[in-house]
Design a protein around this motif. Structure first.
Motif, mmCIF file in Angstrom:
data_model
loop_
_atom_site.group_PDB
_atom_site.id
_atom_site.type_symbol
_atom_site.label_atom_id
_atom_site.label_comp_id
_atom_site.label_asym_id
_atom_site.label_seq_id
_atom_site.Cartn_x
_atom_site.Cartn_y
_atom_site.Cartn_z
ATOM 1 N N GLY A 66 53.914 -4.064 18.569
ATOM 2 C CA GLY A 66 53.000 -4.259 19.742
ATOM 3 C C GLY A 66 53.668 -5.257 20.729
ATOM 4 N N LEU A 67 54.326 -6.369 20.088
ATOM 5 C CA LEU A 67 55.092 -7.246 20.818
ATOM 6 C C LEU A 67 56.117 -6.557 21.657
ATOM 7 C CD1 LEU A 67 55.237 -10.526 18.541
ATOM 8 C CD2 LEU A 67 54.125 -10.189 20.643
ATOM 9 N N TRP A 68 56.800 -5.517 20.877
ATOM 10 C CA TRP A 68 58.042 -4.973 21.786
ATOM 11 C C TRP A 68 57.412 -4.245 22.982
ATOM 12 C CZ3 TRP A 68 60.068 0.263 21.814
ATOM 13 C CH2 TRP A 68 61.161 0.380 22.162
ATOM 14 N N GLN A 69 56.194 -3.556 22.563
ATOM 15 C CA GLN A 69 55.414 -2.745 23.686
ATOM 16 C C GLN A 69 55.316 -3.592 24.892
ATOM 17 O OE1 GLN A 69 54.840 0.428 24.890
ATOM 18 N NE2 GLN A 69 56.135 1.041 23.233
ATOM 19 N N PHE A 70 54.842 -4.962 24.434
ATOM 20 C CA PHE A 70 54.439 -5.849 25.605
ATOM 21 C C PHE A 70 55.577 -6.223 26.217
ATOM 22 C CE2 PHE A 70 50.228 -7.473 23.255
ATOM 23 C CZ PHE A 70 49.590 -6.683 23.729
ATOM 24 N N ALA A 71 56.546 -6.467 25.437
ATOM 25 C CA ALA A 71 57.973 -6.993 26.340
ATOM 26 C C ALA A 71 58.401 -5.883 27.054
ATOM 27 C CB ALA A 71 58.733 -7.423 24.866
ATOM 28 N N VAL A 72 58.336 -4.626 26.429
ATOM 29 C CA VAL A 72 58.869 -3.465 27.457
ATOM 30 C C VAL A 72 58.122 -3.504 28.737
ATOM 31 C CG1 VAL A 72 59.042 -0.869 27.493
ATOM 32 C CG2 VAL A 72 60.013 -2.121 25.595
ATOM 33 N N ASN A 73 56.888 -3.729 28.643
ATOM 34 C CA ASN A 73 56.162 -3.688 29.893
ATOM 35 C C ASN A 73 55.842 -4.856 30.622
ATOM 36 O OD1 ASN A 73 55.427 -0.736 29.487
ATOM 37 N ND2 ASN A 73 54.147 -1.548 27.724
ATOM 38 N N GLY A 74 56.762 -5.951 30.237
ATOM 39 C CA GLY A 74 56.713 -7.022 30.788
ATOM 40 C C GLY A 74 55.729 -8.028 30.464
ATOM 41 N N GLN A 75 54.886 -7.562 29.450
ATOM 42 C CA GLN A 75 53.497 -8.533 29.243
ATOM 43 C C GLN A 75 53.744 -9.798 28.527
ATOM 44 O OE1 GLN A 75 50.722 -7.680 30.356
ATOM 45 N NE2 GLN A 75 50.544 -5.506 30.462
ATOM 46 N N LEU A 76 54.967 -10.253 28.406
ATOM 47 C CA LEU A 76 55.392 -11.603 27.613
ATOM 48 C C LEU A 76 56.174 -12.344 28.490
ATOM 49 C CD1 LEU A 76 56.497 -10.490 23.973
ATOM 50 C CD2 LEU A 76 54.222 -11.057 24.751
ATOM 51 N N ASP A 77 56.230 -11.732 29.947
ATOM 52 C CA ASP A 77 56.967 -12.561 30.888
ATOM 53 C C ASP A 77 56.202 -13.934 30.759
ATOM 54 O OD1 ASP A 77 58.240 -10.492 31.234
ATOM 55 O OD2 ASP A 77 57.709 -9.971 33.170
ATOM 56 N N ALA A 78 57.110 -14.993 31.107
ATOM 57 C CA ALA A 78 56.371 -16.282 30.996
ATOM 58 C C ALA A 78 55.519 -16.621 32.245
ATOM 59 C CB ALA A 78 57.722 -17.318 31.302
ATOM 60 N N ALA A 79 55.780 -15.513 33.562
ATOM 61 C CA ALA A 79 55.046 -15.753 34.667
ATOM 62 C C ALA A 79 53.573 -15.262 34.321
ATOM 63 C CB ALA A 79 55.419 -15.000 35.594
ATOM 64 N N SER A 115 52.448 -4.509 2.077
ATOM 65 C CA SER A 115 51.374 -4.605 3.266
ATOM 66 C C SER A 115 51.922 -5.678 4.092
ATOM 67 C CB SER A 115 50.010 -5.027 2.632
ATOM 68 O OG SER A 115 50.342 -5.680 1.667
ATOM 69 N N VAL A 116 52.484 -6.809 3.848
ATOM 70 C CA VAL A 116 52.874 -7.947 4.717
ATOM 71 C C VAL A 116 53.931 -7.289 5.820
ATOM 72 C CG1 VAL A 116 54.266 -10.046 5.068
ATOM 73 C CG2 VAL A 116 52.474 -10.003 3.179
ATOM 74 N N LEU A 117 54.951 -6.227 5.234
ATOM 75 C CA LEU A 117 55.858 -5.633 5.917
ATOM 76 C C LEU A 117 55.322 -4.886 6.945
ATOM 77 C CD1 LEU A 117 59.041 -4.856 3.514
ATOM 78 C CD2 LEU A 117 58.750 -6.693 5.351
ATOM 79 N N GLY A 118 54.328 -4.176 6.413
ATOM 80 C CA GLY A 118 53.578 -3.182 7.394
ATOM 81 C C GLY A 118 53.110 -3.748 8.511
ATOM 82 N N ILE A 119 52.129 -4.928 8.202
ATOM 83 C CA ILE A 119 51.603 -5.690 9.317
ATOM 84 C C ILE A 119 52.358 -6.132 10.102
ATOM 85 C CG2 ILE A 119 49.868 -7.726 9.455
ATOM 86 C CD1 ILE A 119 48.586 -7.130 6.854
ATOM 87 N N ALA A 120 53.413 -7.123 9.695
ATOM 88 C CA ALA A 120 54.459 -7.636 10.551
ATOM 89 C C ALA A 120 55.054 -6.592 11.475
ATOM 90 C CB ALA A 120 55.626 -8.079 9.715
ATOM 91 N N GLY A 121 55.428 -5.119 10.822
ATOM 92 C CA GLY A 121 55.733 -4.133 11.531
ATOM 93 C C GLY A 121 55.036 -3.763 12.810
ATOM 94 N N LEU A 122 53.957 -3.728 12.368
ATOM 95 C CA LEU A 122 52.576 -3.175 13.596
ATOM 96 C C LEU A 122 52.673 -4.479 14.738
ATOM 97 C CD1 LEU A 122 49.596 -1.952 11.576
ATOM 98 C CD2 LEU A 122 51.053 -0.972 13.291
ATOM 99 N N ILE A 123 52.600 -5.812 14.363
ATOM 100 C CA ILE A 123 52.604 -6.899 15.152
ATOM 101 C C ILE A 123 53.945 -6.810 15.875
ATOM 102 C CG2 ILE A 123 52.626 -9.287 15.706
ATOM 103 C CD1 ILE A 123 50.936 -9.535 13.183
#
Lengths: 286, 275
Positions: B42-55, B31-39
């Motif tokens: 999500g982060l990867w999606q954010f990154a792809v869409n530029g949501q994690l940009d410092a700006a 379950s830890v692996l599952g949750i970490a995977g989901l997060i």
């Protein structure tokens, strides 16, 4: 003097706790009401300070019917000790003891100083005054309960199985302490217990109750032991099992007291100035 | 109290053996692996869409951003504090009224409590926003939010107090009567102090839920934290970032409140309460 006159307690729904009880409790002596569960002994005790009102009959204190007195004033004038000591857990020992005097208008400082003295009277260290009840042992809590009951200097002390929840050794200490206190203070004590040995130890007068508050026998310990009124009393005091019939036997040169079942009850000690019996430590004061 | 309940759990809960422990470990890892995977996804999606940009994140360190959200935070805390200060004493009064020997009083209190406990707070807010003004009764925004908070929270908290009062040992009532306290004195100086101590942790939980109730402020356009967040989104278009920051603030406050509850509970255990 406390007098019960044909007192009855019938609860709605038909349960009868006390059928018809009459008894006189002389002043400055200890009277023990003893009986098994359902004998109505606690109900009778509570009629004295009107925590329970009788359905019929009267309870009189010094010839005044308690029903005509003010409940609250009456209770403040009577000391009450209960089994689980009933201390207030959120107040210190000292404040617990000072509760009633402060209610009746004694200045706080005075009441708390008096509380300290009372702790000493019941054999507690003054240093315990600032503790909370949960920080004390069962026996200590019980002593605080007694101190609180004595705080308003009442003439009457009601004790409802006060030593029921402590271990036998502490119970013994508390009983001895109560006897010492009583010899100093001479209160009118009404004491409820189901332990016949405790009753014989504490009571100047012992009232053995049958279920429904019927008096099986009343008298001093000696009178009851010498002449049990009937089978019920014999069973209650253990006479039918031979517990009360003691005889002497000699073993290894020591005179041993043995009860009717053949169990050793103790060692016979020489009375003062009687050289006939060799000295030996008493194992049990039977 | 806690020792009792833990020993009770031990009676009911059979300690797992070696096989059981292995299974639990395996499931935990999975379950830890599952949750970490989901997060991670999500982060990867954010990154792809530029949501994690410092700006898109650095502005939250800017003074004006902080001031903007700080205003919301102040609104939230003010509404919560005022509501709590009025609601909790009122809840105690309601609980006492419900327990009163006087029947009509008890019935009235019961009806009041059950009514406000049963309806969603949003409906009460709407009543103050839409229904009452139609009859000429108006409040300013702050009270349009806080009064419904008080009504609903006092009803639920009244039940907390009632439970606490009833949880005080019966012997305490008897002891109080035996030493000659009048019913009111015994309630005030014996029962209530113990009852309040018993329910202190639950009161902090009530405070947490009050804090969350204040988010309904957006309905009446009251400047609380979430409403300010919403405003910020409409200006900056930083939807994800703003709501994550706002959520973070709520979580931190509630964690702090919960810590307070734990400290209070520990202090209570250490002191008296269990007489």
């Amino acid at each position: 003097m406390i007098r019960f006159e044909s007192v009855q307690k019938r609860y709605p729904g038909g349960t009868v706790a006390v059928e018809d009880f009459s008894c006189t409790i002389p002043s400055h002596t200890a009277t023990v009401l003893v009986g098994s569960s359902g004998s109505g002994k606690t109900t009778l005790l509570r009629m004295i300070n009107r925590m329970v009102d009788p359905s019929a009959g009267r309870v009189l204190i010094d010839d005044q019917d308690v029903a005509t007195t003010d409940k609250v004033a009456l209770r403040r004038s009577i000391g009450y000790v209960m089994q689980a000591s009933g201390l207030l857990p959120h107040r210190t020992v000292q404040d617990n003891v000072a509760t009633v005097p402060m209610l009746t208008g004694t200045p706080k400082r005075e009441a708390r100083a008096a509380a300290l003295d009372l702790l000493e009277t019941v054999g507690l260290d003054r240093g315990l005054a600032t503790r909370y009840p949960s920080q004390l042992s069962g026996g200590q809590q019980q002593r605080v309960g007694v101190a609180r009951a004595l705080a308003s200097d009442p003439n009457i002390l009601l004790m409802d199985e006060p030593f029921g929840a402590v271990d036998p050794i502490v119970r013994g200490e508390l009983q001895t302490e109560l006897l010492r206190l009583q010899s100093e203070l001479g209160k009118t004590i009404v004491f409820v217990t189901h332990d016949i040995d405790e009753a014989f130890l504490i009571g100047d007068q012992v009232v053995i109750l049958r279920p429904g508050g019927e008096v099986a026998q009343a008298g001093t310990a000696e009178e009851i032991l010498a002449a049990p009124a009937d089978d019920f009393v014999e069973r209650f005091i253990g006479a039918d099992r031979g517990r009360r019939a003691l005889r002497l036997e000699e073993r290894d040169g020591t005179r041993i007291v043995v009860d009717g079942t053949g169990r050793a009850a103790g060692v016979l000690q020489a009375a003062e100035g009687d050289p006939a019996v060799p000295d030996g430590p008493a194992k049990d004061r039977a | 109290m806690s020792t009792n309940s833990s020993s009770a759990t031990q009676v009911l809960f059979d300690a797992p053996g070696p096989k059981g422990r292995r299974r639990i470990l395996l499931l935990s890892v999975l379950s830890v692996l599952g949750i970490a995977g989901l997060i991670g996804a999500g982060l990867w999606q954010f990154a792809v869409n530029g949501q994690l940009d410092a700006a898109k994140w650095l502005p939250y360190l800017r003074r004006d951003y902080i001031a903007f959200l700080g205003e919301g935070l102040w609104g939230t805390l003010r509404a919560t504090a005022v509501a709590a200060v009025i609601a909790f004493p009122f809840a105690l009064v309601l609980a006492l009224a419900r327990l009163a020997p006087l029947r009509p009083l008890s019935w009235a209190a019961t009806a009041w409590i059950e009514f406000f406990r049963g309806i969603p707070m949003l409906l009460v807010v709407y009543a103050f926003l839409l229904a009452l003004p139609a009859y000429g009764v108006t409040f300013d925004r702050f009270w349009m939010l806080v009064v419904p908070m008080i009504l609903v929270s006092s009803a639920t908290t009244a039940e907390v107090f009632r439970a606490g009062i009833r949880a005080v040992d019966r012997g305490q009532h008897e002891a109080a009567a035996a030493i000659g306290l009048m019913p009111r004195q015994s309630m005030v100086s014996v029962i209530l102090p113990q009852a309040v101590r018993l329910v202190l942790p639950s009161l902090v939980l009530a405070l947490v839920s009050l804090l969350k109730d204040s988010t309904l402020g957006f309905v009446v356009s009251y400047n609380e934290l979430q409403f300010q967040g919403k405003n910020m989104v409409s200006i900056t278009r930083f939807l994800v970032q703003t709501y994550l920051v706002v959520s973070g603030i709520y979580i931190v406050i509630n964690l702090l409140l919960t810590r307070v509850a734990l400290v209070l509970d520990a202090r209570m255990q250490k002191r008296a309460a269990q007489g």
